[in-house]
Write an enzyme that holds these catalytic residues in place. Structure first.
Site, PDB file in Angstrom:
ATOM      1  N   SER A  79       0.790  -1.235   0.000  1.00 29.67           N
ATOM      2  CA  SER A  79       0.000   0.000   0.000  1.00 29.67           C
ATOM      3  C   SER A  79       0.819   1.280   0.000  1.00 29.67           C
ATOM      4  O   SER A  79       0.249   2.365  -0.154  1.00 29.67           O
ATOM      5  CB  SER A  79      -0.969   0.006   1.186  1.00 29.67           C
ATOM      6  OG  SER A  79      -2.046  -0.867   0.930  1.00 29.67           O
ATOM      7  N   TYR A  82     -10.745   2.292   5.130  1.00 28.84           N
ATOM      8  CA  TYR A  82      -9.557   2.037   4.300  1.00 28.84           C
ATOM      9  C   TYR A  82      -9.860   0.957   3.267  1.00 28.84           C
ATOM     10  O   TYR A  82     -10.335  -0.128   3.606  1.00 28.84           O
ATOM     11  CB  TYR A  82      -8.408   1.616   5.199  1.00 28.84           C
ATOM     12  CG  TYR A  82      -7.073   1.518   4.503  1.00 28.84           C
ATOM     13  CD1 TYR A  82      -6.360   2.668   4.187  1.00 28.84           C
ATOM     14  CD2 TYR A  82      -6.526   0.280   4.173  1.00 28.84           C
ATOM     15  CE1 TYR A  82      -5.127   2.586   3.563  1.00 28.84           C
ATOM     16  CE2 TYR A  82      -5.294   0.188   3.549  1.00 28.84           C
ATOM     17  CZ  TYR A  82      -4.599   1.341   3.247  1.00 28.84           C
ATOM     18  OH  TYR A  82      -3.376   1.259   2.622  1.00 28.84           O
TER      19      TYR A  82
END
Length: 388
Positions: free
Chosen positions: A89, A175
């Site tokens: 990420s 998220y």
């Protein structure tokens, strides 16, 4: 013993026994920096069972590299600053910069409705969702991952068309690879380039990131580390929107260059004005959740930080849970007195990057094992605090 590409005589008593505040009063030597890094990371590597790690520290206007262990255990290939690691990420920071570049060049606007770029989305649930919401995980509850049933464009659009939000846009942060992944794909759509080629042309190449890839070319495969999970070698397989959400691979040498560009965009060569503005804008504060400010990819905290708060926020029990946010309208411009960071992982890799623009210090930690985010943040904080 962990292999290091630095001298093994780093730990000598007179330096190691100084309190950290004493070290920070004057400019540190490279050997003193190395002592701080090694004293922090060597026990971490052993305790976490990490096969290899490439570390780059930016201090006193230049990078310093530290390499530990193995990129490939079976082949006995050591980690170097040219070893390619999966960023997971941390890739989202590149997507954030690419999205802001699309904004600077007029092919996308963060305040536009998503449907302007995705006419496939005709459901009423999409009418108030803006591109900014996708970029900041605030669209209304898109999940961390796309379902396994999403394997091609047809099933991708079917999924988004039937998705139903849990919250109104801009209220909760959840998220989500499914959120920022779609943002990345749509942000570059009007360029007529693939996401990978857009990233190459407008981000990687202008920043001279010559060893940063989404697809690693054959000529670079020998530099690609193996990740390890339960002692077994693994590498990522990108699913739909994986390129945009978690698909970048890079080296500590390139990542410290990327960090420098983000820490001091004004230092970019002339002719890169739009990229410079994109980098600055990616650190804008669009939403706030507790002490954390959400940028595009980047997450920021006002400096000086409450370290225990930042460390706690990085744990999956907080980072992956829905959090109420406050929209900052207009967005607050980038603040140099910030702790700017991003964690990232794939099944076999764990990455972390953090810098403090005002202090002109930062660290990149690339490992070929996924280990807990709070451990990464604590180690980075300890090192950067000792360098100040």
């Amino acid at each position: 013993m962990m292999k290091k590409s630095i001298i093994n005589t780093l730990i000598f008593t007179s330096i190691a026994t100084f309190p950290l505040y004493t070290l920070a009063q004057t400019k540190l030597t490279e050997l003193q920096v190395a002592t701080i890094v090694n004293n922090t990371l060597t026990p971490l590597l052993e305790k976490q069972g990490i096969p290899g790690m490439a570390v780059a520290v930016f201090y006193d206007g230049k990078p310093q590299f530290f390499n530990y262990g193995m990129a490939d255990i079976k082949a006995g290939r050591p980690v170097t600053e040219n070893t390619l690691f999966e960023l997971g990420s941390v890739s989202k920071t590149f997507t954030g910069v690419a999205g802001e570049y699309a904004m600077q060049t007029g092919i996308m606007n963060l305040n536009d409705p998503v449907t302007e770029y995705a006419p496939e989305l005709t459901g009423s649930q999409w009418k108030d969702v803006k591109m900014l919401h996708l970029a900041t995980y605030t669209a209304g509850g898109l999940p961390l991952q796309l379902p396994d049933s999403v394997t091609d464009q047809k099933s991708l659009w079917q999924y988004y068309q039937q998705w139903q939000p849990q919250w109104a846009p801009g209220v909760m942060r959840n998220y989500s690879n499914a959120s920022i992944g779609l943002f990345g794909a749509l942000a570059v759509k009007r360029s007529q380039l693939t996401f990978e080629n857009y990233m190459k042309e407008y981000v990687f190449q202008p920043l001279k990131l010559d060893h940063t890839f989404i697809t690693i070319p054959e000529s670079m495969q020998s530099n690609y580390a193996w990740g390890y999970k339960d002692g077994q070698p693994v590498r990522v397989t990108l699913g739909m929107l994986g390129e945009e959400a978690y698909g970048v691979k890079s080296t500590s040498q390139d990542m410290v260059r990327f960090m420098q560009a983000n820490m001091d965009p004004e230092s970019l060569p002339a002719g890169n004005d739009k990229l410079k503005e994109a980098i600055i804008a990616s650190q804008s504060r669009y939403f706030q959740a507790g002490d954390m400010f959400q940028g595009l990819g980047w997450e920021m905290y006002s400096w000086p930080i409450n370290p225990q708060g930042v460390i706690a926020d990085s744990g999956n029990d907080i980072a992956l849970k829905p959090r109420k946010v406050e929209a900052l309208v207009p967005a607050q411009p980038a603040v140099r007195a910030s702790w700017v960071h991003k964690t990232g992982a794939t099944n076999g890799f764990g990455a972390y990057i953090v810098f403090i623009p005002e202090e002109k210090v930062g660290i990149v930690m690339l490992a070929n094992k996924n280990y807990p985010n709070p451990v990464r943040v604590q180690a980075a904080y300890d090192i950067l605090q000792a360098l100040r």
